[in-house]
Scaffold this motif. Structure first.
Motif, PDB file in Angstrom:
ATOM      1  N   ILE A   9      -1.467   4.495 -13.885  1.00 42.70           N
ATOM      2  CA  ILE A   9      -2.498   4.906 -14.842  1.00 42.70           C
ATOM      3  C   ILE A   9      -3.712   5.390 -14.066  1.00 42.70           C
ATOM      4  O   ILE A   9      -4.254   4.665 -13.228  1.00 42.70           O
ATOM      5  CB  ILE A   9      -2.860   3.744 -15.796  1.00 42.70           C
ATOM      6  N   ASN A  10      -4.112   6.610 -14.364  1.00 44.89           N
ATOM      7  CA  ASN A  10      -5.246   7.221 -13.698  1.00 44.89           C
ATOM      8  C   ASN A  10      -6.511   6.427 -13.992  1.00 44.89           C
ATOM      9  O   ASN A  10      -6.721   5.974 -15.121  1.00 44.89           O
ATOM     10  CB  ASN A  10      -5.406   8.669 -14.166  1.00 44.89           C
ATOM     11  N   LYS A  11      -7.364   6.268 -12.992  1.00 43.83           N
ATOM     12  CA  LYS A  11      -8.604   5.504 -13.155  1.00 43.83           C
ATOM     13  C   LYS A  11      -9.566   6.145 -14.147  1.00 43.83           C
ATOM     14  O   LYS A  11     -10.434   5.474 -14.680  1.00 43.83           O
ATOM     15  CB  LYS A  11      -9.287   5.313 -11.797  1.00 43.83           C
ATOM     16  N   ARG A  12      -9.406   7.443 -14.414  1.00 47.52           N
ATOM     17  CA  ARG A  12     -10.269   8.102 -15.395  1.00 47.52           C
ATOM     18  C   ARG A  12      -9.891   7.736 -16.828  1.00 47.52           C
ATOM     19  O   ARG A  12     -10.662   7.952 -17.753  1.00 47.52           O
ATOM     20  CB  ARG A  12     -10.207   9.619 -15.224  1.00 47.52           C
ATOM     21  N   VAL A  13      -8.692   7.179 -17.024  1.00 46.39           N
ATOM     22  CA  VAL A  13      -8.213   6.839 -18.371  1.00 46.39           C
ATOM     23  C   VAL A  13      -8.836   5.545 -18.883  1.00 46.39           C
ATOM     24  O   VAL A  13      -9.224   5.452 -20.044  1.00 46.39           O
ATOM     25  CB  VAL A  13      -6.667   6.730 -18.384  1.00 46.39           C
ATOM     26  N   CYS A  14      -8.927   4.534 -18.003  1.00 44.91           N
ATOM     27  CA  CYS A  14      -9.457   3.233 -18.415  1.00 44.91           C
ATOM     28  C   CYS A  14      -9.793   2.401 -17.183  1.00 44.91           C
ATOM     29  O   CYS A  14      -9.425   2.752 -16.066  1.00 44.91           O
ATOM     30  CB  CYS A  14      -8.441   2.489 -19.288  1.00 44.91           C
ATOM     31  N   GLU A  30      -3.813   7.620  -4.644  1.00 48.41           N
ATOM     32  CA  GLU A  30      -5.256   7.781  -4.746  1.00 48.41           C
ATOM     33  C   GLU A  30      -5.650   8.237  -6.153  1.00 48.41           C
ATOM     34  O   GLU A  30      -5.032   9.129  -6.731  1.00 48.41           O
ATOM     35  CB  GLU A  30      -5.743   8.803  -3.721  1.00 48.41           C
ATOM     36  N   GLY A  31      -6.683   7.595  -6.713  1.00 46.23           N
ATOM     37  CA  GLY A  31      -7.181   7.945  -8.035  1.00 46.23           C
ATOM     38  C   GLY A  31      -6.482   7.219  -9.170  1.00 46.23           C
ATOM     39  O   GLY A  31      -6.835   7.401 -10.338  1.00 46.23           O
ATOM     40  N   ASP A  90       0.802  -1.210   0.000  1.00 45.29           N
ATOM     41  CA  ASP A  90       0.000   0.000   0.000  1.00 45.29           C
ATOM     42  C   ASP A  90       0.844   1.274   0.000  1.00 45.29           C
ATOM     43  O   ASP A  90       0.316   2.344  -0.271  1.00 45.29           O
ATOM     44  CB  ASP A  90      -0.940   0.016   1.199  1.00 45.29           C
ATOM     45  N   ASP A  91       2.139   1.145   0.319  1.00 43.63           N
ATOM     46  CA  ASP A  91       2.965   2.349   0.394  1.00 43.63           C
ATOM     47  C   ASP A  91       3.300   2.919  -0.982  1.00 43.63           C
ATOM     48  O   ASP A  91       3.836   4.015  -1.086  1.00 43.63           O
ATOM     49  CB  ASP A  91       4.243   2.097   1.194  1.00 43.63           C
TER      50      ASP A  91
END
Length: 106
Positions: free
Chosen positions: A30-35, A6-7, A1-2
């Motif tokens: 990779i940002n969650k908004r991308v895919c 976030e996101g 987790d380190d």
């Protein structure tokens, strides 16, 4: 987790080529908004593991949100102590191998 951000999806991690020393390796976030996570695919170009000129990590993102296109992301590293010309030659080889992805954005 380190290493979680976030996101962003869980990072795509690649261990370092060299076996000695501390640290190293590559990571792509990779940002969650991308895919969606299941649209991320690791690409393996089967490079010579003995060639220490540079490290290359590749992922393919299928159907990027808002674009409906496939993208290829290349993360690379050249150690300052390695030969620049050998690295450029290896980079050229990698890019030529990606040429078959002509309908993708690299």
């Amino acid at each position: 987790d380190d290493i979680a951000i976030e996101g962003f999806h869980e990072p795509v991690i690649q261990a370092p080529l060299r076996k000695s020393g501390r640290g190293g390796g590559l990571a792509i976030y990779i940002n969650k908004r991308v895919c969606d996570f299941d649209q991320i695919e690791r690409l393996d170009l089967a490079l010579d593991p003995e060639d220490m000129s540079g490290e290359f990590q590749l992922v393919k993102i299928h159907n990027c949100k808002g674009f409906n296109k496939t993208k290829v992301i290349v993360n690379l590293y050249r150690s300052p102590s390695r030969d620049t010309n050998k690295f450029i030659s290896l980079l050229d080889h990698v890019l030529n191998r990606l040429d078959r992805h002509s309908r993708k954005h690299v």
